[in-house]
Design a protein around this motif. Structure first.
Motif: not given
Ligand code: ADP
Length: 277
Positions: A17-19, A23-25, A42-51
Motif C-alpha cells: 500500500a503506497y497509502v 492496498p495496491t497489491l 492487466g489494465e492501467n493501475g492493476s498493480g503490474k509495475t508495483t509488483l
C-alpha cells in the motif's frame, strides 16, 4: 544463472500500500522457473509495475515473502544483490541512460557492480552485440531511434549478467520495427544467456508468445497459465480490462460463421497453421 529445478522468482502473499489502508497489491503469489518467459498483463493501475519493482527493491517489500535468485527481499541489506540479480528496462528509453555515450552507458552497470574497466568494456561490447548494436560504443544515445535506444537500455541491463530481466511496457513508446527488434533481442538473451524474462505488457500478441501469462486485476492475480488457456478466456480478459489477441478474435469470428471449430490459436502463426493445416 538459476539452478535447475528451483524457482528463480518466488513471491508469496506480497501486499503493498503506497497509502495506508489503500492496498495496491493484495496477496500476490507468483513462481517463475529459471529461463521462463512470463508475461504480466492487466489494465492501467492493476498493480503490474508495483509488483515487478519489488524484484529489484525499487519498491520495498511491506508484506509477504519474495525471493529472487535465492535472495530474500525482506532484508534491506540485500538491495544491492537484488539490483544485480534483476535488471530492468522501463517504458521511456530516454530516462534510463547514465551517460550519453552508448559504450559508457552500457559499461556503467558492470563497473558499478565491481568489474574492472577492461571487463566492464568487454561485457558492454558483448551485450551490445547481443542486442544487434555491435560497434555502437562511441555513438551518442540521442542520435539513435527510440527502438535502438531501448536496445541500448536492454544491453545496459544485460551487461551485468542478471538472472532475471524485467521489461515494464518497454515496447509501448517505440515503433513496430523497433518493437520487433527489441523482442528478438530479448528472446536471444533468453536462449543464449538463459535469462529469465518477466514482461509487463499491454501487447497481447507478445503475451501469446510467453510460456505463461499472469493476469492482474485490481492488485491481485486474477489468473495465470499457458497463453492457450488464459488468452482464449474472453470473460476473464474483459473482466481485467483486456481483449484477446488477434488470432483468438479472428478464430471466434470464423467459429461464429461455422467455418472453424475447436480450440482457438493464440498466435498469428498458430492461426495460419490451423487454417492451412
Ligand atoms: P500498473 O503498472 O498496472 O499500471 P501501478 O503499479 O503503476 O499499476 O499502479 C497501481 C496503483 O498504484 C495505481 O492506482 C497507482 O496510481 C498507484 N501508485 C503507483 N505508484 C504510486 C506511488 N509512487 N505513490 C502512490 N500511488 C502509486
Amino acid at each position: 544463472m538459476g539452478r535447475t529445478g528451483e524457482k528463480i522468482v518466488e513471491a508469496r502473499g506480497v501486499s503493498h500500500a503506497y497509502v495506508p489502508g489503500r492496498p495496491t497489491l493484495q496477496e500476490v503469489s507468483l513462481d517463475v522457473a529459471p529461463g521462463e518467459l512470463v508475461a504480466i498483463v492487466g489494465e492501467n493501475g492493476s498493480g503490474k509495475t508495483t509488483l515487478v519493482r519489488h524484484l529489484n527493491a525499487l519498491v520495498p517489500l511491506q508484506a509477504g515473502e519474495l525471493v529472487v535468485a535465492g535472495i530474500s527481499a525482506d532484508d534491506p541489506t540485500h538491495v544491492w544483490e537484488l539490483r544485480r540479480a534483476c535488471g530492468m528496462v522501463f517504458q521511456n528509453p530516454e530516462n534510463q541512460f547514465v551517460s550519453s555515450v552508448v559504450g559508457e552507458d552500457v559499461a556503467f552497470g558492470p563497473a558499478n557492480f565491481g568489474a574492472g574497466e577492461k571487463d566492464a568494456r568487454l561485457a558492454a561490447a558483448r551485450a551490445l552485440a547481443d542486442v544487434g548494436l555491435a560497434g555502437f560504443e562511441r555513438r551518442d544515445v540521442h542520435t539513435l531511434s527510440g527502438g535502438q535506444q531501448q536496445r541500448v537500455a536492454l544491453a545496459g541491463a544485460l551487461a551485468s549478467g542478471p538472472d532475471v530481466l524485467v521489461l515494464d511496457e518497454a515496447t509501448s513508446m517505440i515503433d513496430p520495427q523497433g518493437r520487433d527488434e527489441l523482442v528478438r533481442a530479448v528472446l536471444r538473451a533468453r536462449s543464449e544467456r538463459g535469462t529469465t524474462i518477466l514482461w509487463v505488457t499491454h501487447d497481447m500478441e507478445l503475451a501469446a508468445r510467453a510460456d505463461r501469462v499472469f493476469v492482474m486485476r485490481a492488485g491481485e492475480v486474477a489468473a495465470s497459465g499457458a497463453p492457450k488457456d488464459v488468452l482464449v478466456d474472453r470473460a476473464l480478459l474483459e473482466g481485467a480490462g483486456l481483449e484477446p489477441p488477434f488470432a483468438v478474435r479472428a478464430w471466434e469470428g470464423l467459429v461464429a460463421r461455422g467455418v472453424a471449430s475447436g480450440p482457438a490459436p493464440v498466435t498469428v502463426e498458430g492461426l495460419v497453421s490451423a487454417l492451412c493445416g
